[in-house]
Enzyme design. Sequence first.
Site, PDB file in Angstrom:
ATOM      1  N   CYS A 102      -5.069  12.793  13.526  1.00 11.46           N
ATOM      2  CA  CYS A 102      -5.624  11.463  13.351  1.00 11.46           C
ATOM      3  C   CYS A 102      -5.438  10.681  14.639  1.00 11.46           C
ATOM      4  O   CYS A 102      -4.847  11.184  15.591  1.00 11.46           O
ATOM      5  CB  CYS A 102      -4.998  10.750  12.158  1.00 11.46           C
ATOM      6  SG  CYS A 102      -3.421  10.031  12.464  1.00 11.46           S
ATOM      7  N   LYS A 141       0.832  -1.210   0.000  1.00  9.92           N
ATOM      8  CA  LYS A 141       0.000   0.000   0.000  1.00  9.92           C
ATOM      9  C   LYS A 141       0.864   1.257   0.000  1.00  9.92           C
ATOM     10  O   LYS A 141       0.644   2.174  -0.790  1.00  9.92           O
ATOM     11  CB  LYS A 141      -0.901  -0.005   1.241  1.00  9.92           C
ATOM     12  CG  LYS A 141      -1.580   1.322   1.504  1.00  9.92           C
ATOM     13  CD  LYS A 141      -2.491   1.283   2.698  1.00  9.92           C
ATOM     14  CE  LYS A 141      -1.852   1.644   4.020  1.00  9.92           C
ATOM     15  NZ  LYS A 141      -1.520   3.052   4.193  1.00  9.92           N
ATOM     16  N   ASN A 142       1.861   1.282   0.889  1.00  9.95           N
ATOM     17  CA  ASN A 142       2.632   2.514   1.063  1.00  9.95           C
ATOM     18  C   ASN A 142       3.615   2.793  -0.076  1.00  9.95           C
ATOM     19  O   ASN A 142       4.251   3.849  -0.098  1.00  9.95           O
ATOM     20  CB  ASN A 142       3.365   2.501   2.407  1.00  9.95           C
ATOM     21  CG  ASN A 142       2.407   2.727   3.564  1.00  9.95           C
ATOM     22  OD1 ASN A 142       1.226   2.998   3.354  1.00  9.95           O
ATOM     23  ND2 ASN A 142       2.921   2.604   4.783  1.00  9.95           N
ATOM     24  N   VAL A 187       8.050   6.825  17.067  1.00  9.19           N
ATOM     25  CA  VAL A 187       7.730   7.567  15.842  1.00  9.19           C
ATOM     26  C   VAL A 187       6.479   8.434  16.012  1.00  9.19           C
ATOM     27  O   VAL A 187       6.465   9.600  15.637  1.00  9.19           O
ATOM     28  CB  VAL A 187       7.577   6.610  14.633  1.00  9.19           C
ATOM     29  CG1 VAL A 187       7.224   7.391  13.368  1.00  9.19           C
ATOM     30  CG2 VAL A 187       8.846   5.790  14.427  1.00  9.19           C
ATOM     31  N   ARG A 227      -4.838  10.412   4.737  1.00  6.70           N
ATOM     32  CA  ARG A 227      -3.817  11.457   4.862  1.00  6.70           C
ATOM     33  C   ARG A 227      -2.829  11.432   3.706  1.00  6.70           C
ATOM     34  O   ARG A 227      -2.278  12.457   3.323  1.00  6.70           O
ATOM     35  CB  ARG A 227      -3.041  11.272   6.165  1.00  6.70           C
ATOM     36  CG  ARG A 227      -3.853  11.310   7.419  1.00  6.70           C
ATOM     37  CD  ARG A 227      -2.951  11.082   8.597  1.00  6.70           C
ATOM     38  NE  ARG A 227      -1.776  11.927   8.487  1.00  6.70           N
ATOM     39  CZ  ARG A 227      -1.734  13.203   8.807  1.00  6.70           C
ATOM     40  NH1 ARG A 227      -2.784  13.783   9.296  1.00  6.70           N
ATOM     41  NH2 ARG A 227      -0.628  13.893   8.644  1.00  6.70           N
ATOM     42  N   ASP A 251       4.672   0.582  12.099  1.00  6.12           N
ATOM     43  CA  ASP A 251       3.471  -0.076  11.571  1.00  6.12           C
ATOM     44  C   ASP A 251       3.369  -1.545  11.992  1.00  6.12           C
ATOM     45  O   ASP A 251       2.379  -2.210  11.691  1.00  6.12           O
ATOM     46  CB  ASP A 251       3.438   0.024  10.030  1.00  6.12           C
ATOM     47  CG  ASP A 251       3.045   1.415   9.561  1.00  6.12           C
ATOM     48  OD1 ASP A 251       2.625   2.239  10.395  1.00  6.12           O
ATOM     49  OD2 ASP A 251       3.157   1.686   8.347  1.00  6.12           O
ATOM     50  N   ARG A 297       0.350  14.528  13.653  1.00  2.88           N
ATOM     51  CA  ARG A 297       0.810  14.291  12.281  1.00  2.88           C
ATOM     52  C   ARG A 297       0.779  15.532  11.371  1.00  2.88           C
ATOM     53  O   ARG A 297       0.024  15.606  10.411  1.00  2.88           O
ATOM     54  CB  ARG A 297       0.012  13.151  11.645  1.00  2.88           C
ATOM     55  CG  ARG A 297       0.237  11.850  12.361  1.00  2.88           C
ATOM     56  CD  ARG A 297      -0.416  10.705  11.663  1.00  2.88           C
ATOM     57  NE  ARG A 297       0.357  10.199  10.537  1.00  2.88           N
ATOM     58  CZ  ARG A 297       0.014   9.115   9.860  1.00  2.88           C
ATOM     59  NH1 ARG A 297      -1.061   8.449  10.166  1.00  2.88           N
ATOM     60  NH2 ARG A 297       0.770   8.709   8.865  1.00  2.88           N
ATOM     61  N   ARG A 338      -8.745  -0.418   4.853  1.00  2.55           N
ATOM     62  CA  ARG A 338      -7.887   0.596   4.229  1.00  2.55           C
ATOM     63  C   ARG A 338      -6.555  -0.003   3.829  1.00  2.55           C
ATOM     64  O   ARG A 338      -5.928   0.452   2.874  1.00  2.55           O
ATOM     65  CB  ARG A 338      -7.622   1.750   5.215  1.00  2.55           C
ATOM     66  CG  ARG A 338      -8.783   2.694   5.395  1.00  2.55           C
ATOM     67  CD  ARG A 338      -8.325   3.897   6.191  1.00  2.55           C
ATOM     68  NE  ARG A 338      -6.994   4.276   5.742  1.00  2.55           N
ATOM     69  CZ  ARG A 338      -6.021   4.716   6.536  1.00  2.55           C
ATOM     70  NH1 ARG A 338      -6.228   4.865   7.817  1.00  2.55           N
ATOM     71  NH2 ARG A 338      -4.848   5.018   6.041  1.00  2.55           N
TER      72      ARG A 338
END
Length: 426
Positions: free
Chosen positions: A117, A22-23, A328, A93, A306, A122, A398
């Site tokens: 969020c 996804k990223n 993070v 985002r 993540d 962020r 998502r």
Amino acid sequence: MERLLIRGGRSLEGDIRISGAKNAALPIMAATLLADGPSVIGNIPDLHDITTTMELLGRMGVRLTVDERMRVEIDPTCIDNCHAPYELVKTMRASILVLGPLLARHGEADVSLPGGCAIGTRPVNLHVEGLRALGADISVANGYIRARCRRLKGTRLVMDLVTVTGTENLMMAAVLAEGQTIIENAAREPEVVDLANCLNAMGARVSGAGTDTITIEGVERLSGTRYEVLPDRIETGTFLVAAAMTGGRVHLKNTAPYLLDAVIGKLRESGAEITVGEDWIALDMGGRRPHAVNVRTAPYPAYPTDMQAQICALNAVAEGVGMVTETVFENRFMHVLEIQRMGADVRLEGHTAISNGVERLTGAPVMATDLRASASLVLAGLVSEGDTLVDRIYHIDRGYECIEEKLAQLGADIRRMPGEIVRSHA
Ligand code: UD1
């Protein structure tokens, strides 16, 4: 709203195929805006965030065609506006990723500010400051970033902190700038490298991606390309942790083990036997209970934020005491409160979750709060006595392609339940 019903107690066994990342897909789809012709991007995961990106590009007038294998042809030549509206940006985002390409290619962009969020404030200040340093005129008013420029001018950008989408946005802006741009303290994530490879396939001159100094020699124009997105290391890691927690044995295909050194290291420490090939990973837990591990998240190549929620779920049922420190994001422990409700012995001390593993959790109705937190609740459900009902699973959709189908393929007892019908009393 749909929910996932999980009946715990089965160990995961079998093979599954890992989806595209996804990223990496999100910035690569944004990068196609930079080209003078259409691009075809393959290995795109079938996810809500991808649908949102398609809708975002479609509203700009970009033509998109998707085939049955999720190969997406994106033709940016018919773009008729450079606007990313609040109603889409607020749901994703990463929409901010169109800012750099629109500005570099069209000299203008109006992109809604993403806002806060569930995992913290962020901000996107570093995206904006970097684009200003490249010569853009940027104002923020009425909740929108309004950016204008003639041709951007290459410069040396020293990032205050490591930001993944910030690095990607600036890299995409700099490829069409005049002269050389150097991004210092750049993010080293594999998805940044994948984007750089795709940009180079379009005719860009990017070097150093994967290190903390990226150099970009601006070119006049880019052409469309064909590109395959790299495998999703977070989806891979999530299934590995799920298998380890349930004492199972899985074989994950179409993945890239070299992207997961930190996660594989922690799982070996927890007692998993892991073997890897060029594009597969096999994990065998041999029915054993995992040992708790200590983890500290940080930018790549360290342990990824993540994958923090998932390892918290593992520690909840592991033998011994495990400490997980988040460095993070400021507020990424919502899952801990839910896992506590399932009987976990875990407490938060500042940015650290300290867990004293219990043998078994107990199923409960729980609430997903963000993408990775929801994955950890599903994992906890797999090792719980009785039923776990995970609500608000739109978060999971998502970022995980067919999660319940893949888990069911590995033997989990998991079902998607239709949402309750909300009746108005007006
Ligand atoms: C990306 C990933 C996300 C992952 C995160 C960290 C995508 C689409 N999303 O998010 O899954 O969790 O990297 O690996 O790739 N920050 C600022 N100012 C900025 C930008 C960032 O202060 O302008 C801060 C953030 O608040 C955060 C830290 O920098 O504390 C890192 O965030 P960043 O790397 O930017 O995350 P994203 O790129 O949004």
